[in-house]
Design an enzyme around this catalytic site. Structure first.
Site, short mmCIF file in Angstrom:
data_model
loop_
_atom_site.label_atom_id
_atom_site.label_comp_id
_atom_site.label_asym_id
_atom_site.label_seq_id
_atom_site.Cartn_x
_atom_site.Cartn_y
_atom_site.Cartn_z
N LYS A 193 0.83 -1.22 0.00
CA LYS A 193 0.00 0.00 0.00
C LYS A 193 0.85 1.26 0.00
O LYS A 193 0.44 2.30 -0.52
CB LYS A 193 -0.97 -0.02 1.18
CG LYS A 193 -0.32 -0.09 2.56
CD LYS A 193 -0.12 1.25 3.19
CE LYS A 193 0.59 1.14 4.52
NZ LYS A 193 0.77 2.45 5.18
N ASN A 258 4.17 8.78 2.45
CA ASN A 258 4.27 8.23 1.10
C ASN A 258 3.43 9.06 0.12
O ASN A 258 3.89 9.37 -0.99
CB ASN A 258 3.80 6.78 1.10
CG ASN A 258 4.68 5.91 1.96
OD1 ASN A 258 5.81 5.60 1.61
ND2 ASN A 258 4.18 5.52 3.14
#
Length: 340
Positions: A193, A258
């Site tokens: 993810k 991220n």
């Protein structure tokens, strides 16, 4: 007899947040970090000024600067460190473990340089007898530490261990813990993810809008599921907290390093400057290489991951990567699910 309910290895934001949750739940917790000066500051100020400055430690949370003391104090050792140092941490703690020790990790990622699951790394270093468990799910450290409602998943090598951990962490007021027997799926969801979140950030940084973001999340979930099934995971795992839940959280909220890293790339910031601006470890940057390596090794098609890899490590521009994805051969939406 061990006097401490849990020792947590890793005094960053997430390790500290988990220590706070356990301590609030009435358990005696030790928190160890590799930097002695940082641990002295935790002891002096009774908070983690570097990462969670507004959250005071409960009295039963004790920062500890001796690794040997920390490991020998509890049978339950929870590792919350970046994936690229996970291997070394296991080697460092191994001399202090005993026959009652049990290892849990909240690290999300694959082994640096090999793309192996962290479960495989732990078995290689610690042997087959020691119980293992993994924590994963949609959690930001700050929200966890200040007591906002949060849910997480535990997967363990045996049912009794997972049930005990579920009871240890569950806190009626704010922290709900689910069990899952699929250790492979729980680990992969947490690792991949972060890669997809970089892609979502790039998309938003380029101004592609909500439609593109959701398409990328959905196709990213297909990639995670496809890889997981090929590795022996259960498809249902990726519909839960550690798959869909963690993916959506990381791809849509700017607390995600991220996602923010990807947004900077999408806005034209170069990779090194983007890492500098984030000023913390971007797990997805490190893990893109490992996920890409794993996908190639077991021959699983992961087009989003592949394009992010080319951007991060092969000099491809974000616009070229976007064009490559949009110009792919037309497919049946479920082609990559039914093929397994």
């Amino acid at each position: 007899m061990h006097a401490v309910s849990m020792t947590i290895i890793g005094a960053g934001s997430y390790g500290t947040a988990l220590a706070i949750v356990l301590a609030r739940n009435g358990h005696h917790v030790l928190l160890w970090g590799y930097n002695p000066q940082h641990i002295r500051e935790l002891q002096e100020y009774r908070c983690n000024q570097a990462f969670l400055p507004d959250v005071q430690f409960p009295d039963n949370l004790c920062p500890e600067d001796s690794l040997e003391t920390a490991i020998k104090a509890s049978r339950n050792i929870l590792i919350a460190v970046p994936s690229h140092v996970f291997h070394q941490v296991l080697y460092n703690i191994r001399p202090y473990l005993d026959q009652h020790s049990r290892i849990i990790w909240a690290t999300k990622g694959l082994e640096h340089g090999t793309g192996r699951l962290l479960q495989e790394v732990a078995r290689e270093i610690l042997g087959d007898k020691i119980p293992l468990a993994v924590f994963s799910g949609p959690t930001f450290a700050k929200e966890l530490a200040i007591g906002l409602p949060t849910a997480i998943t535990i997967a363990a090598s045996d049912t009794e261990f997972s049930e005990e951990l579920q009871q240890l962490f569950h806190f009626d007021k704010s922290f709900r813990v689910y069990k899952n027997s699929d250790m492979i799926g729980v680990q992969l969801g947490g690792a991949v993810k972060n890669v997809i979140a970089i892609g979502a950030g790039i998309s938003d940084g380029m101004g592609f809008g909500a439609n593109a973001r959701i398409a990328l999340i959905t196709r990213g979930l297909a990639e995670i599921s496809r890889l997981g099934i090929a590795m022996g995971a259960e498809l249902s795992t990726f519909m839960g907290m550690t798959g869909l839940g963690d993916l959506v959280l990381t791809c849509t909220d700017n607390q995600s390093r991220n996602r923010r890293f990807g947004m900077l790339l999408g806005q034209g910031v170069d990779i090194e400057e983007a890492k500098k601006q984030i000023d913390q470890i971007v797990e997805g940057y490190l893990n893109t290489k490992e996920v890409h390596m794993l996908a190639q090794r077991i021959r699983v098609e992961m087009p989003i991951t592949e394009q992010i890899y080319h951007v991060l490590y092969c000099g491809k521009s974000v616009s070229e990567a976007a064009n490559a994805l949009l110009s792919r051969q037309l497919k049946d939406e479920m082609y990559d699910t039914v093929r397994f």
